[in-house]
Design a protein around this motif. Structure first.
Motif, PDB file in Angstrom:
ATOM      1  N   THR A 252      -8.236  -9.025  -5.580  1.00 39.67           N
ATOM      2  CA  THR A 252      -6.992  -8.522  -6.172  1.00 39.67           C
ATOM      3  C   THR A 252      -5.820  -8.770  -5.235  1.00 39.67           C
ATOM      4  N   ILE A 253      -6.040  -8.546  -3.943  1.00 35.95           N
ATOM      5  CA  ILE A 253      -4.970  -8.796  -2.965  1.00 35.95           C
ATOM      6  C   ILE A 253      -4.585 -10.280  -2.966  1.00 35.95           C
ATOM      7  N   ALA A 254      -5.585 -11.157  -3.025  1.00 33.65           N
ATOM      8  CA  ALA A 254      -5.310 -12.601  -3.067  1.00 33.65           C
ATOM      9  C   ALA A 254      -4.433 -12.943  -4.262  1.00 33.65           C
ATOM     10  N   ARG A 255      -4.804 -12.408  -5.396  1.00 31.02           N
ATOM     11  CA  ARG A 255      -4.071 -12.687  -6.637  1.00 31.02           C
ATOM     12  C   ARG A 255      -2.625 -12.182  -6.559  1.00 31.02           C
TER      13      ARG A 255
ATOM     14  N   THR B  87      -9.269  -3.327   6.797  1.00 27.26           N
ATOM     15  CA  THR B  87      -8.211  -2.626   6.050  1.00 27.26           C
ATOM     16  C   THR B  87      -8.445  -2.712   4.544  1.00 27.26           C
ATOM     17  N   ALA B  88      -8.899  -3.878   4.096  1.00 22.77           N
ATOM     18  CA  ALA B  88      -9.021  -4.105   2.660  1.00 22.77           C
ATOM     19  C   ALA B  88     -10.102  -3.247   2.014  1.00 22.77           C
ATOM     20  N   THR B  89     -11.032  -2.743   2.796  1.00 18.21           N
ATOM     21  CA  THR B  89     -12.110  -1.961   2.191  1.00 18.21           C
ATOM     22  C   THR B  89     -11.585  -0.674   1.559  1.00 18.21           C
ATOM     23  N   SER B  90     -10.420  -0.213   2.003  1.00 25.72           N
ATOM     24  CA  SER B  90      -9.852   1.000   1.414  1.00 25.72           C
ATOM     25  C   SER B  90      -8.864   0.680   0.295  1.00 25.72           C
ATOM     26  N   CYS B  91      -8.737  -0.584  -0.029  1.00 19.56           N
ATOM     27  CA  CYS B  91      -7.821  -0.978  -1.096  1.00 19.56           C
ATOM     28  C   CYS B  91      -8.506  -0.912  -2.464  1.00 19.56           C
ATOM     29  N   SER B  92      -7.704  -1.005  -3.503  1.00 14.71           N
ATOM     30  CA  SER B  92      -8.198  -0.861  -4.868  1.00 14.71           C
ATOM     31  C   SER B  92      -8.341  -2.214  -5.551  1.00 14.71           C
TER      32      SER B  92
ATOM     33  N   SER C 288      -8.239  -2.322  -8.900  1.00 15.37           N
ATOM     34  CA  SER C 288      -7.329  -2.193 -10.038  1.00 15.37           C
ATOM     35  C   SER C 288      -5.922  -1.842  -9.574  1.00 15.37           C
ATOM     36  N   LEU C 289      -4.931  -2.286 -10.331  1.00  8.45           N
ATOM     37  CA  LEU C 289      -3.548  -1.908 -10.033  1.00  8.45           C
ATOM     38  C   LEU C 289      -3.352  -0.406 -10.189  1.00  8.45           C
ATOM     39  N   ARG C 290      -4.204   0.234 -11.003  1.00  8.81           N
ATOM     40  CA  ARG C 290      -4.042   1.679 -11.245  1.00  8.81           C
ATOM     41  C   ARG C 290      -4.178   2.487  -9.971  1.00  8.81           C
ATOM     42  N   GLY C 291      -5.051   2.014  -9.080  1.00  7.57           N
ATOM     43  CA  GLY C 291      -5.309   2.792  -7.870  1.00  7.57           C
ATOM     44  C   GLY C 291      -4.535   2.310  -6.654  1.00  7.57           C
ATOM     45  N   ALA C 292      -3.556   1.443  -6.877  1.00  8.70           N
ATOM     46  CA  ALA C 292      -2.860   0.847  -5.732  1.00  8.70           C
ATOM     47  C   ALA C 292      -2.018   1.870  -4.973  1.00  8.70           C
ATOM     48  N   SER C 293      -2.152   1.872  -3.658  1.00  7.31           N
ATOM     49  CA  SER C 293      -1.386   2.775  -2.790  1.00  7.31           C
ATOM     50  C   SER C 293      -0.460   1.936  -1.902  1.00  7.31           C
ATOM     51  N   GLN C 294       0.222   2.599  -0.993  1.00  7.65           N
ATOM     52  CA  GLN C 294       1.082   1.874  -0.064  1.00  7.65           C
ATOM     53  C   GLN C 294       0.257   0.931   0.809  1.00  7.65           C
TER      54      GLN C 294
ATOM     55  N   LYS D  75      -0.116  -2.211  -1.069  1.00  4.55           N
ATOM     56  CA  LYS D  75       1.140  -2.975  -1.125  1.00  4.55           C
ATOM     57  C   LYS D  75       1.404  -3.660   0.219  1.00  4.55           C
ATOM     58  N   ASP D  76       1.144  -2.959   1.304  1.00  6.49           N
ATOM     59  CA  ASP D  76       1.339  -3.554   2.632  1.00  6.49           C
ATOM     60  C   ASP D  76       0.383  -4.730   2.840  1.00  6.49           C
ATOM     61  N   ALA D  77      -0.841  -4.583   2.350  1.00 10.44           N
ATOM     62  CA  ALA D  77      -1.829  -5.656   2.492  1.00 10.44           C
ATOM     63  C   ALA D  77      -1.377  -6.901   1.731  1.00 10.44           C
ATOM     64  N   VAL D  78      -0.864  -6.691   0.534  1.00 11.87           N
ATOM     65  CA  VAL D  78      -0.385  -7.825  -0.282  1.00 11.87           C
ATOM     66  C   VAL D  78       0.771  -8.536   0.434  1.00 11.87           C
ATOM     67  N   LEU D  79       1.684  -7.761   0.975  1.00  5.47           N
ATOM     68  CA  LEU D  79       2.839  -8.373   1.655  1.00  5.47           C
ATOM     69  C   LEU D  79       2.409  -9.142   2.898  1.00  5.47           C
ATOM     70  N   ALA D  80       1.446  -8.590   3.643  1.00  2.15           N
ATOM     71  CA  ALA D  80       0.969  -9.271   4.861  1.00  2.15           C
ATOM     72  C   ALA D  80       0.329 -10.617   4.512  1.00  2.15           C
ATOM     73  N   VAL D  81      -0.471 -10.629   3.464  1.00  2.00           N
ATOM     74  CA  VAL D  81      -1.125 -11.881   3.054  1.00  2.00           C
ATOM     75  C   VAL D  81      -0.100 -12.851   2.481  1.00  2.00           C
ATOM     76  N   ALA D  82       0.844 -12.320   1.714  1.00  2.00           N
ATOM     77  CA  ALA D  82       1.871 -13.189   1.117  1.00  2.00           C
ATOM     78  C   ALA D  82       2.684 -13.902   2.191  1.00  2.00           C
ATOM     79  N   GLU D  83       3.010 -13.208   3.276  1.00  2.00           N
ATOM     80  CA  GLU D  83       3.760 -13.848   4.372  1.00  2.00           C
ATOM     81  C   GLU D  83       2.960 -15.000   4.968  1.00  2.00           C
ATOM     82  N   LYS D  84       1.666 -14.808   5.111  1.00  2.00           N
ATOM     83  CA  LYS D  84       0.812 -15.891   5.647  1.00  2.00           C
ATOM     84  C   LYS D  84       0.783 -17.078   4.683  1.00  2.00           C
ATOM     85  N   ILE D  85       0.718 -16.788   3.399  1.00  2.00           N
ATOM     86  CA  ILE D  85       0.694 -17.875   2.412  1.00  2.00           C
ATOM     87  C   ILE D  85       2.016 -18.645   2.456  1.00  2.00           C
TER      88      ILE D  85
END
Lengths: 142, 141
Positions: A22-25, A99-104, A106-112, A115-125
């Motif tokens: 989900t984070i990759a997507r 860190t990702a093991t505590s992530c969701s 589904s978007l329903r369970g997304a926490s800060q 969101k931080d994990a997505v941004l960190a990966v997006a910067e690398k991409i």
């Protein structure tokens, strides 16, 4: 005159079983919409694997980056199988560690944390997009 | 926790197409089924891993009932599961969207409130199908 390459392909594993998929997507979507709009195109992995020639041809003619959730690297495997060597690769679990093991998933369970994990990966991409496009430009001019 | 009987969980596999809201609907509908509606009778797996040919994944689609949720008429989840040796029952997002003309379900990145309602409708259809398949031979090659 050779055609200038101005866009990179990004192909996400979107692995359904793990939060890293989900984070990759989401990171890929963030790069496409906000960080590098106009410089990136997303390729749909299931369509790609199902044999869609348009997707496969794009990856043959443009630098393409595989974004995988885990070390099994299914997106990289599929891209290389159908379109040859890839331009770059990112593995989410290598960036985020545990860190990702505590992530969701589904978007329903997304926490800060998600969101931080997505941004960190997006910067690398985004950095990888810049690198492969610069490399493609150099390759064309040499 | 999965059901303690010997019945095999029904696999629910979305296409997860990344270009349109349809793919996100398949994905979130899947999690509604596996995490909320029928957690003991269903599970999901990575479609990419299946296509890559990982032995456990291939074995699972051959021996467990399987549902694919496809976002568009290209039916990528169904095609890929069939290529791996499965025989899925297909739930199509388009069928549900047709019941909501003019709906604005959101984007490939996020669902609107209307989108979540539609995802739940798709999930209900998949969960009902899973209840029928659970413990039987339908949806297995």
């Amino acid at each position: 005159m050779s055609e200038e390459i101005t866009k990179a392909g990004i192909i996400s594993c979107s692995g359904e079983a793990i939060p890293e998929g989900t984070i990759a997507r989401l990171a890929v979507r963030h790069v496409l919409e906000s960080l590098r709009p106009g410089k990136t195109v997303t390729l749909c992995l299931p369509l790609f694997l199902a044999g869609e020639e348009g997707e496969q041809n794009f990856a043959k003619t443009h630098p393409t980056i595989a974004i995988d959730g885990c070390p099994k690297q299914c997106a990289k495997w599929g891209t290389e199988k159908h379109s040859g060597s890839i331009g770059g690769e990112i593995v989410v679990s290598e960036i985020l560690g545990t860190t990702a093991t505590s992530c969701s998933r589904s978007l329903r369970g997304a926490s800060q944390v998600d969101k931080d994990a997505v941004l960190a990966v997006a910067e690398k991409i985004a950095a990888e997009v810049d690198r492969v496009l610069a490399h493609a430009g150099l390759a064309k001019s040499s | 926790m999965k059901d303690k009987t010997n019945k095999k969980p029904v696999l629910v596999i979305p296409c997860s197409g990344i270009g349109k809201v349809h793919g996100l609907l398949t994905r979130e509908a899947t999690y509604l089924v596996t995490d909320e509606m029928a957690p003991e009778q269903t599970e999901t797996m990575c479609l990419g891993l299946l296509v890559k040919g990982e032995a456990d994944a291939v074995e699972a689609v051959k021996n467990q009932p399987c549902i694919t949720i496809d976002g568009c008429p290209k039916m990528c989840a169904e095609k890929n599961v069939k290529s791996a040796g499965g025989n899925p029952i297909v739930v199509e997002v388009i069928d549900t969207l047709k019941k909501h003309p003019g709906a604005k379900p959101g984007s490939a990145t996020d669902l609107s409130d209307e989108g979540w309602d539609i995802a739940r409708e798709i999930a209900t259809k998949a969960a009902d199908t899973a209840a029928r398949l659970y413990g039987g031979n339908e949806g297995i090659r």
